[in-house]
Design a protein around this motif. Structure first.
Motif, PDB file in Angstrom:
ATOM      1  N   ASP A 105       0.794  -1.231   0.000  1.00  8.30           N
ATOM      2  CA  ASP A 105       0.000   0.000   0.000  1.00  8.30           C
ATOM      3  C   ASP A 105       0.826   1.280   0.000  1.00  8.30           C
ATOM      4  O   ASP A 105       0.422   2.277  -0.583  1.00  8.30           O
ATOM      5  CB  ASP A 105      -0.963  -0.014   1.188  1.00  8.30           C
ATOM      6  N   ASP A 106       2.004   1.248   0.669  1.00  7.70           N
ATOM      7  CA  ASP A 106       2.811   2.474   0.707  1.00  7.70           C
ATOM      8  C   ASP A 106       3.921   2.455  -0.344  1.00  7.70           C
ATOM      9  O   ASP A 106       4.705   3.408  -0.435  1.00  7.70           O
ATOM     10  CB  ASP A 106       3.392   2.711   2.108  1.00  7.70           C
ATOM     11  N   GLY A 107       3.985   1.353  -1.133  1.00  4.57           N
ATOM     12  CA  GLY A 107       4.960   1.296  -2.223  1.00  4.57           C
ATOM     13  C   GLY A 107       6.399   1.336  -1.762  1.00  4.57           C
ATOM     14  O   GLY A 107       7.281   1.795  -2.493  1.00  4.57           O
ATOM     15  N   ASP A 108       6.661   0.815  -0.542  1.00  2.00           N
ATOM     16  CA  ASP A 108       8.041   0.879  -0.023  1.00  2.00           C
ATOM     17  C   ASP A 108       8.826  -0.405  -0.298  1.00  2.00           C
ATOM     18  O   ASP A 108       9.944  -0.577   0.182  1.00  2.00           O
ATOM     19  CB  ASP A 108       8.037   1.184   1.481  1.00  2.00           C
ATOM     20  N   GLY A 109       8.241  -1.312  -1.084  1.00  2.00           N
ATOM     21  CA  GLY A 109       8.958  -2.532  -1.452  1.00  2.00           C
ATOM     22  C   GLY A 109       8.744  -3.687  -0.494  1.00  2.00           C
ATOM     23  O   GLY A 109       9.124  -4.818  -0.803  1.00  2.00           O
TER      24      GLY A 109
ATOM     25  N   ASN B 290       3.668  -8.365   5.016  1.00  2.18           N
ATOM     26  CA  ASN B 290       4.912  -8.507   5.771  1.00  2.18           C
ATOM     27  C   ASN B 290       5.157  -7.354   6.742  1.00  2.18           C
ATOM     28  O   ASN B 290       6.045  -7.429   7.582  1.00  2.18           O
ATOM     29  CB  ASN B 290       6.105  -8.633   4.816  1.00  2.18           C
ATOM     30  N   GLU B 291       4.389  -6.275   6.588  1.00  2.00           N
ATOM     31  CA  GLU B 291       4.524  -5.146   7.517  1.00  2.00           C
ATOM     32  C   GLU B 291       3.546  -5.255   8.686  1.00  2.00           C
ATOM     33  O   GLU B 291       3.430  -4.337   9.487  1.00  2.00           O
ATOM     34  CB  GLU B 291       4.328  -3.809   6.777  1.00  2.00           C
ATOM     35  N   LEU B 292       2.830  -6.391   8.748  1.00  3.65           N
ATOM     36  CA  LEU B 292       1.896  -6.631   9.847  1.00  3.65           C
ATOM     37  C   LEU B 292       2.493  -7.678  10.778  1.00  3.65           C
ATOM     38  O   LEU B 292       3.172  -8.610  10.330  1.00  3.65           O
ATOM     39  CB  LEU B 292       0.555  -7.134   9.301  1.00  3.65           C
TER      40      LEU B 292
ATOM     41  N   ASP C 120       0.549   4.116  10.361  1.00  9.41           N
ATOM     42  CA  ASP C 120       0.840   2.690  10.511  1.00  9.41           C
ATOM     43  C   ASP C 120       1.934   2.256   9.536  1.00  9.41           C
ATOM     44  O   ASP C 120       2.031   2.786   8.432  1.00  9.41           O
ATOM     45  CB  ASP C 120      -0.441   1.872  10.284  1.00  9.41           C
ATOM     46  N   ASP C 121       2.727   1.270   9.953  1.00  7.35           N
ATOM     47  CA  ASP C 121       3.892   0.856   9.156  1.00  7.35           C
ATOM     48  C   ASP C 121       3.556   0.545   7.689  1.00  7.35           C
ATOM     49  O   ASP C 121       4.316   0.893   6.788  1.00  7.35           O
ATOM     50  CB  ASP C 121       4.546  -0.403   9.771  1.00  7.35           C
ATOM     51  N   TYR C 122       2.417  -0.127   7.469  1.00  2.00           N
ATOM     52  CA  TYR C 122       2.094  -0.549   6.086  1.00  2.00           C
ATOM     53  C   TYR C 122       1.690   0.627   5.207  1.00  2.00           C
ATOM     54  O   TYR C 122       1.582   0.498   3.984  1.00  2.00           O
ATOM     55  CB  TYR C 122       1.028  -1.647   6.083  1.00  2.00           C
ATOM     56  N   LEU C 123       1.451   1.791   5.838  1.00  2.00           N
ATOM     57  CA  LEU C 123       1.133   3.008   5.067  1.00  2.00           C
ATOM     58  C   LEU C 123       2.268   4.022   5.155  1.00  2.00           C
ATOM     59  O   LEU C 123       2.142   5.146   4.672  1.00  2.00           O
ATOM     60  CB  LEU C 123      -0.162   3.641   5.616  1.00  2.00           C
ATOM     61  N   ASP C 124       3.365   3.625   5.798  1.00  2.00           N
ATOM     62  CA  ASP C 124       4.478   4.539   6.058  1.00  2.00           C
ATOM     63  C   ASP C 124       5.677   4.088   5.218  1.00  2.00           C
ATOM     64  O   ASP C 124       6.322   3.082   5.518  1.00  2.00           O
ATOM     65  CB  ASP C 124       4.808   4.490   7.562  1.00  2.00           C
ATOM     66  N   GLU C 125       5.951   4.834   4.161  1.00  2.00           N
ATOM     67  CA  GLU C 125       7.005   4.391   3.229  1.00  2.00           C
ATOM     68  C   GLU C 125       8.393   4.471   3.862  1.00  2.00           C
ATOM     69  O   GLU C 125       9.352   3.904   3.352  1.00  2.00           O
ATOM     70  CB  GLU C 125       6.962   5.225   1.932  1.00  2.00           C
ATOM     71  N   ASN C 126       8.509   5.170   5.005  1.00  2.00           N
ATOM     72  CA  ASN C 126       9.811   5.273   5.658  1.00  2.00           C
ATOM     73  C   ASN C 126      10.093   4.135   6.633  1.00  2.00           C
ATOM     74  O   ASN C 126      11.185   4.042   7.173  1.00  2.00           O
ATOM     75  CB  ASN C 126       9.914   6.617   6.395  1.00  2.00           C
ATOM     76  N   ILE C 127       9.115   3.286   6.870  1.00  2.00           N
ATOM     77  CA  ILE C 127       9.295   2.134   7.745  1.00  2.00           C
ATOM     78  C   ILE C 127       9.211   0.868   6.890  1.00  2.00           C
ATOM     79  O   ILE C 127       8.232   0.664   6.182  1.00  2.00           O
ATOM     80  CB  ILE C 127       8.202   2.096   8.844  1.00  2.00           C
ATOM     81  N   THR C 128      10.254   0.051   6.973  1.00  2.00           N
ATOM     82  CA  THR C 128      10.288  -1.142   6.114  1.00  2.00           C
ATOM     83  C   THR C 128      10.633  -2.401   6.918  1.00  2.00           C
ATOM     84  O   THR C 128      11.368  -3.270   6.452  1.00  2.00           O
ATOM     85  CB  THR C 128      11.314  -0.966   4.979  1.00  2.00           C
TER      86      THR C 128
HETATM   87 CA   LIG Z   1       6.040   0.791   5.322  1.00  2.00          CA
END
Ligand SMILES: [Ca+2]
Ligand SMILES: [Ca+2]
Ligand SMILES: [Ca+2]
Ligand SMILES: [Ca+2]
Length: 338
Positions: free
Chosen positions: A265-269, A274-276, A326-334
């Motif tokens: 969802d955040d396009g961070d790869g 996996n971000e949950l 939230d992490d899955y919407l935060d492109e800076n958290i991977t």
């Molecule tokens: Ca993220």
């Protein structure tokens, strides 16, 4: 629980095949130039209110039936000078008036709630529902009805927005029984919706539905199933980021795939799944153990039962840097939890 869902899926598959073959008749929508939505809503609402003021239904008769069907509700025009027959109710005094904003226009629509439904849950606007229904125009012409209960994904593009607004107001059936292959539902949600064309097919023209038709649907709501269209662990109703009851207009990474059909969802790869944070619960019901209550942003992704041992797998939305995103919407958290 597993049994119930299996039944649902098998029927959903069978019915979608029937539904597809039914839809092959000459009912292809044709587009015409679109009227201004705000102006059209004024016209439509006048027609709807006029209809509700001049029509009544067999209230006493229907209310005496424990599981009323679509066919039991009879709406009749009150002729000029005629008094309301006893045992009936004028629609305008029986309906609930609802408002919603759709495509930036405020819409009024009306619900005649005959039975709330005794099941413990109501559908989310993005769920699949199993319903019986009959749709007609204000001139009483029936344009579509189900012969057997049918399953619809409420965010399928063919489904009118009004259905996404109305079905969540009702509860599903409290139970069902199966006898000789016939499924009978008990204490289901039942009512009639009166929709302006803007929450219907609007400008689209079909052989049986002229453009800008207000629509009336009588319906019985039997079951619902939470959808996770992209199977990323976040149910589709939760992918409505701006909370407007529609999933098409939420695209966090602006890659033209709405969040409900976007697995990253955040396009961070790192895929959303996996971000949950995953958890597995093992519940031994033979020892009297009971299922856990899930956290607010924790969702069940699978559940199996074997000899009294229940295994539930869940995923939980986390905001590991506590910045409100939230992490899955935060492109800076991977962080990858798998
Ligand atoms: Ca993220
Ligand atoms: Ca939305
Ligand atoms: Ca996207
Ligand atoms: Ca998604």
């Amino acid at each position: 629980m597993t049994y119930k869902y299996n039944i649902f899926f098998i029927c959903a598959l069978m019915l979608s095949i029937i539904a597809c073959s039914n839809d092959d008749d000459d009912d292809t929508p044709v587009s015409v130039p679109e009227n201004d939505r705000t102006e059209q809503q004024v016209v439509d609402n006048d027609s709807l209110v006029d209809y509700l003021n001049t029509h009544y239904y067999n209230a006493t008769e229907v209310n005496a039936i424990s599981n009323p069907t679509v066919a039991d509700v009879v709406i009749t025009e009150l002729l000029e000078g005629e008094t309301l027959p006893s045992g009936t109710a004028l629609l305008i005094s029986a309906v609930e008036t609802k408002t919603t904003t759709y495509l930036e226009v405020d819409y009024d629509y009306y619900i005649l709630k005959i039975k709330q439904g005794g099941g413990s849950n109501s559908p989310y606007f993005s769920d699949s529902v199993r319903v019986n229904y009959s749709g007609n125009l204000l001139n009483e012409e029936i344009f579509d009805s189900s012969v057997v209960p049918r399953v619809f994904d409420l965010v399928n593009p063919d489904i009118i927005p009004g259905w996404r607004k109305v079905f969540p107001e009702f509860n599903v059936a409290s139970a069902f029984t199966t006898s000789s292959g016939i499924v009978t539902f008990e204490n289901y949600g039942m009512g009639v919706m009166f929709l302006p064309s803007g929450l219907g097919f609007y400008a689209a023209y079909r052989s049986s539905i002229p453009s800008y038709s207000n629509l009336i649907f009588k319906f019985e709501l039997y079951q619902s199933q939470v959808n996770d269209h992209d199977m990323d662990g976040v149910p589709s109703y939760f992918e409505d980021i701006d909370n407007d009851g529609e999933v098409f207009n939420d695209d966090t990474d602006t890659n033209l795939f709405s969040n409900f059909v976007d697995q990253d969802d955040d396009g961070d790869g790192v895929l959303t799944l996996n971000e949950l944070e995953p958890t597995e619960y093992i519940i031994n019901t033979n020892l009297g153990e009971i299922e856990p209550l899930l956290a607010a942003k924790e969702f069940e992704i699978s559940k199996t039962e074997d000899s009294g041992i229940i295994t539930i797998k869940t995923v939980k939305i986390v905001d590991s840097n506590n910045d409100g995103l939230d992490d899955y919407l935060d492109e800076n958290i991977t962080i990858n939890y798998n």
